[in-house]
Design an enzyme around this catalytic site. Structure first.
Site, mmCIF file in Angstrom:
data_model
loop_
_atom_site.group_PDB
_atom_site.id
_atom_site.type_symbol
_atom_site.label_atom_id
_atom_site.label_comp_id
_atom_site.label_asym_id
_atom_site.label_seq_id
_atom_site.Cartn_x
_atom_site.Cartn_y
_atom_site.Cartn_z
ATOM 1 N N ASP A 33 1.834 -3.717 -9.863
ATOM 2 C CA ASP A 33 1.770 -5.105 -10.271
ATOM 3 C C ASP A 33 2.024 -4.988 -11.682
ATOM 4 O O ASP A 33 2.738 -6.152 -12.339
ATOM 5 C CB ASP A 33 0.326 -5.547 -9.940
ATOM 6 C CG ASP A 33 0.033 -5.751 -8.572
ATOM 7 O OD1 ASP A 33 0.999 -5.728 -7.723
ATOM 8 O OD2 ASP A 33 -1.132 -5.854 -8.128
ATOM 9 N N GLY A 83 -4.349 -12.666 -4.942
ATOM 10 C CA GLY A 83 -3.293 -11.670 -4.305
ATOM 11 C C GLY A 83 -2.156 -11.758 -5.035
ATOM 12 O O GLY A 83 -0.780 -11.333 -4.530
ATOM 13 N N TYR A 135 -10.284 -1.728 -0.177
ATOM 14 C CA TYR A 135 -9.071 -1.078 -1.106
ATOM 15 C C TYR A 135 -9.131 0.517 -1.518
ATOM 16 O O TYR A 135 -8.479 1.319 -0.798
ATOM 17 C CB TYR A 135 -8.795 -1.890 -2.243
ATOM 18 C CG TYR A 135 -7.328 -1.532 -2.787
ATOM 19 C CD1 TYR A 135 -6.378 -1.975 -2.574
ATOM 20 C CD2 TYR A 135 -7.471 -0.594 -3.968
ATOM 21 C CE1 TYR A 135 -4.949 -1.856 -3.267
ATOM 22 C CE2 TYR A 135 -6.283 -0.159 -4.360
ATOM 23 C CZ TYR A 135 -5.019 -0.783 -4.323
ATOM 24 O OH TYR A 135 -3.880 -0.456 -4.887
ATOM 25 N N HIS A 138 0.813 -1.084 0.072
ATOM 26 C CA HIS A 138 -0.191 0.133 0.116
ATOM 27 C C HIS A 138 0.839 1.302 -0.078
ATOM 28 O O HIS A 138 0.567 2.315 0.429
ATOM 29 C CB HIS A 138 -1.083 0.030 1.229
ATOM 30 C CG HIS A 138 -2.012 -1.315 1.048
ATOM 31 N ND1 HIS A 138 -3.090 -0.719 0.281
ATOM 32 C CD2 HIS A 138 -2.220 -2.434 1.479
ATOM 33 C CE1 HIS A 138 -4.090 -2.012 0.317
ATOM 34 N NE2 HIS A 138 -3.434 -2.871 1.062
ATOM 35 N N THR A 139 2.017 1.035 -0.673
ATOM 36 C CA THR A 139 2.771 2.388 -0.868
ATOM 37 C C THR A 139 3.066 2.563 -2.069
ATOM 38 O O THR A 139 3.456 3.881 -2.526
ATOM 39 C CB THR A 139 4.275 1.880 -0.271
ATOM 40 O OG1 THR A 139 4.707 0.745 -0.842
ATOM 41 C CG2 THR A 139 4.571 1.879 1.272
ATOM 42 N N ASP A 140 2.521 1.732 -3.110
ATOM 43 C CA ASP A 140 2.662 2.342 -4.392
ATOM 44 C C ASP A 140 1.894 3.658 -4.919
ATOM 45 O O ASP A 140 2.468 4.426 -5.336
ATOM 46 C CB ASP A 140 2.664 1.332 -5.407
ATOM 47 C CG ASP A 140 1.171 0.549 -5.623
ATOM 48 O OD1 ASP A 140 0.142 0.821 -4.644
ATOM 49 O OD2 ASP A 140 0.803 -0.250 -6.388
ATOM 50 N N SER A 160 -1.407 -11.462 -8.247
ATOM 51 C CA SER A 160 -1.563 -10.367 -9.436
ATOM 52 C C SER A 160 -1.548 -11.053 -10.797
ATOM 53 O O SER A 160 -1.358 -10.873 -11.966
ATOM 54 C CB SER A 160 -0.106 -9.817 -9.596
ATOM 55 O OG SER A 160 -0.018 -8.529 -10.328
ATOM 56 N N SER A 161 -2.850 -11.791 -10.677
ATOM 57 C CA SER A 161 -3.315 -12.443 -11.884
ATOM 58 C C SER A 161 -3.837 -11.299 -12.790
ATOM 59 O O SER A 161 -3.742 -11.610 -14.264
ATOM 60 C CB SER A 161 -4.295 -13.593 -11.751
ATOM 61 O OG SER A 161 -5.574 -13.216 -11.142
#
Ligand code: GLA
Length: 392
Positions: free
Chosen positions: A171, A123, A223, A34-36, A125-126
Site C-alpha cells: 500500500d 480497504g 490479519y 496477501h502475497t506482499d 488504503s487510507s
C-alpha cells in the site's frame, strides 16, 4: 478547489500559510492479495481518492495537528511520542515521526493539517496514504532527502511497529510509485516493478469499489494471524529446500501435503496460486485479454475465501452477484479482507444495473448498506513546496 479550501483553513488555524502541501493516493489492488508480506507479486493501482497534508515548521519541538475530517486537534512534543487511544488517526502521524527519528532524521516542531476523501477502514488504503502524505511532506519540510523506497519502508515501519498492524509494503509502495491509469506489477522480494497501462476506457469498461461497510480493525483482526500462518508455511518450505513461495509449484506442494498441517497447506496453496494468477493477469492486461482477467479475478476470490479464509458474507455477495451478471468481467475482495471493500470490473453501460442489483441483494440479506464507487485511477504521491532554505 479543495487545495485552496484546505490552505484557507490552515491559515485560519495557524495564522500563516503552509510551506508544503503533500498529496498521496489510496489504491485498489487488482490482484495479488496477501502475497506482499510473503515476498510474492502484487498488482495494485493508485486511485483518485487522496489524503492531503499541509504543514509549516515551528521554532520549537511541538507538533500541532488538525484532522479536518473529524474536526479534531492533537498536539505533542517530538521527544515524547506515545500511542493515543482515543484518537486513532494521530497514531499514523505520530508513527511516521517516530520512525523518522528512530532512523536518525533530525526534525523540528510543525503545524499540520490533514484531510482526505478515501473512505476510512474500507480497504482502500487510507492509512498508507496518510503515512505517505506525512513522510513526503516532512521530507520536503526538513530537507531529509529520503529515497522513495526508504520512504515506503519507513511508512510501513510506522504502521508495523507503532500502530501495531503487521502490514506488508504494497500500500505504501503504490501510493509513492503509482502512475495515472497504470497498474504497478511489483515483485515484493526485490522491489523490482513494472507499470502496466490499463486500457479500460478504450474497451468501455471500468472498476467499481464495493465498500461493504463492514469494518474490521486490521490490528485486532486475523490479519496478523494470517502472517503467522504463512510464516509457518514458509518455514516448512525452507525445511524442504525452497527459498520462498515463488519457487514452489502447486504440484510440488500437493506432494508435501500429507506432511503439512491442513491449515498451513491451505495458506501456502493460496499464496502459490495467487502469485501465478498475478503473473497471468499481467499478461492479460498487456494483451487486453479481459476474458482471461475475468477468470483470474474470480479464482482469486475463491482462493481467498476457501484457502486463505479472509472473506466474509458481504464480500462473497459481490463475487456471487458478479458471477451471474452479464457484463461483469470479474469480482473479488481487495486489500486485507474480513470486511472492507471488493472490486468488480464491468462493462460501463451495465454499471448502474449492477449497482442496483447489489443494493437490492444487500438489503435482502440485511447487510449494512454498501457504498459503491466508480473508480478513477490517479497519480502517485506529489509534494508542492514553498519551503525556503532554513528560516528556522
Ligand atoms: C492490507 C495490507 C497490505 C496487504 C493487503 C493484503 O492492505 O496493508 O500490505 O497485505 O492487506 O493483500
Amino acid at each position: 478547489m479543495i487545495e485552496k479550501f484546505l490552505k484557507a483553513i490552515f491559515e485560519k488555524i495557524y495564522k500563516f500559510p503552509p510551506e508544503v502541501m503533500s498529496i498521496a493516493p489510496g489504491r485498489i489492488n487488482i490482484i495479488g492479495e496477501h502475497t506482499d508480506y510473503n515476498l510474492g507479486y502484487v498488482l495494485p493501482a493508485a486511485i483518485d481518492m487522496r489524503v492531503y497534508f499541509l504543514a509549516s515548521r515551528r521554532k520549537d519541538e511541538s507538533v500541532f495537528m488538525r484532522a479536518e475530517n473529524f474536526r479534531e486537534e492533537e498536539n505533542f512534543v517530538l521527544k515524547n511520542i506515545s500511542v493515543s487511544k482515543p484518537k486513532k488517526w494521530i497514531n499514523y502521524i505520530k508513527g511516521v515521526l517516530w520512525a523518522l527519528q528512530k532512523e536518525g532524521s533530525s526534525l523540528q516542531g510543525l503545524n499540520g493539517l490533514v484531510w482526505g476523501d478515501i473512505p476510512l477502514e474500507a480497504g482502500l488504503s487510507s492509512s498508507a496514504a496518510l503515512e505517505v502524505s506525512i513522510i513526503n511532506g516532512l521530507d520536503e519540510l526538513f530537507h531529509l532527502h529520503l529515497e522513495p523506497e526508504k520512504k515506503a519502508f519507513l511508512a510501513q515501519k510506522a504502521e508495523n511497529d507503532f500502530v501495531g498492524v503487521k502490514c506488508g509494503l504494497m500500500d505504501q509502495f503504490i501510493s509513492i510509485f503509482g502512475q495515472k491509469n497504470k497498474a504497478l506489477y511489483l515483485d515484493c522480494e526485490n522491489l523490482r516493478f513494472d507499470l502496466i497501462p490499463l486500457h479500460l476506457n478504450k474497451e468501455n469498461i471500468g472498476f467499481i469499489a464495493y465498500d461493504t461497510r463492514v469494518r474490521r480493525r486490521l490490528s485486532s483482526s486475523q490479519y496478523n494471524q494470517r502472517r503467522k500462518e504463512s510464516a509457518e508455511a514458509l518455514v516448512f518450505l525452507e525445511g524442504n529446500g525452497y527459498r520462498n513461495f515463488k519457487e514452489v509449484g502447486l504440484e510440488t506442494l500437493e506432494k508435501m501435503r500429507s506432511r503439512m498441517k491442513k491449515v498451513i497447506f491451505k495458506r501456502a496453496k493460496h499464496v502459490i496460486s495467487e502469485n501465478a494468477r498475478v503473473m497471468k493477469a499481467v499478461e492479460a492486461l498487456r494483451e487486453d485479454n479481459f476474458l482471461l482477467l475475468k477468470e483470474l479475478l474470480f479464482l482469486s476470490h475463491e482462493s481467498l475465501r476457501d484457502d486463505y479464509e479472509v472473506s466474509c458474507p458481504e464480500l462473497d455477495l459481490l463475487y456471487e452477484t458478479g458471477k451471474e451478471f452479464a457484463g461483469c468481467l470479474g469480482a473479488r475482495l481487495t486489500g486485507a479482507g474480513f470486511g472492507g471493500s471488493g472490486i468488480a470490473l464491468l462493462k460501463k453501460p451495465r454499471i448502474a444495473a449492477f449497482k442496483k442489483k447489489l443494493l437490492e441483494k444487500a438489503e435482502r440479506n440485511r447487510f449494512p448498506r454498501p457504498e459503491i464507487y466508480e473508480i478513477k485511477f490517479g497519480e502517485g504521491a506529489r509534494v508542492y513546496s514553498q519551503v525556503k532554505e532554513d528560516k528556522r
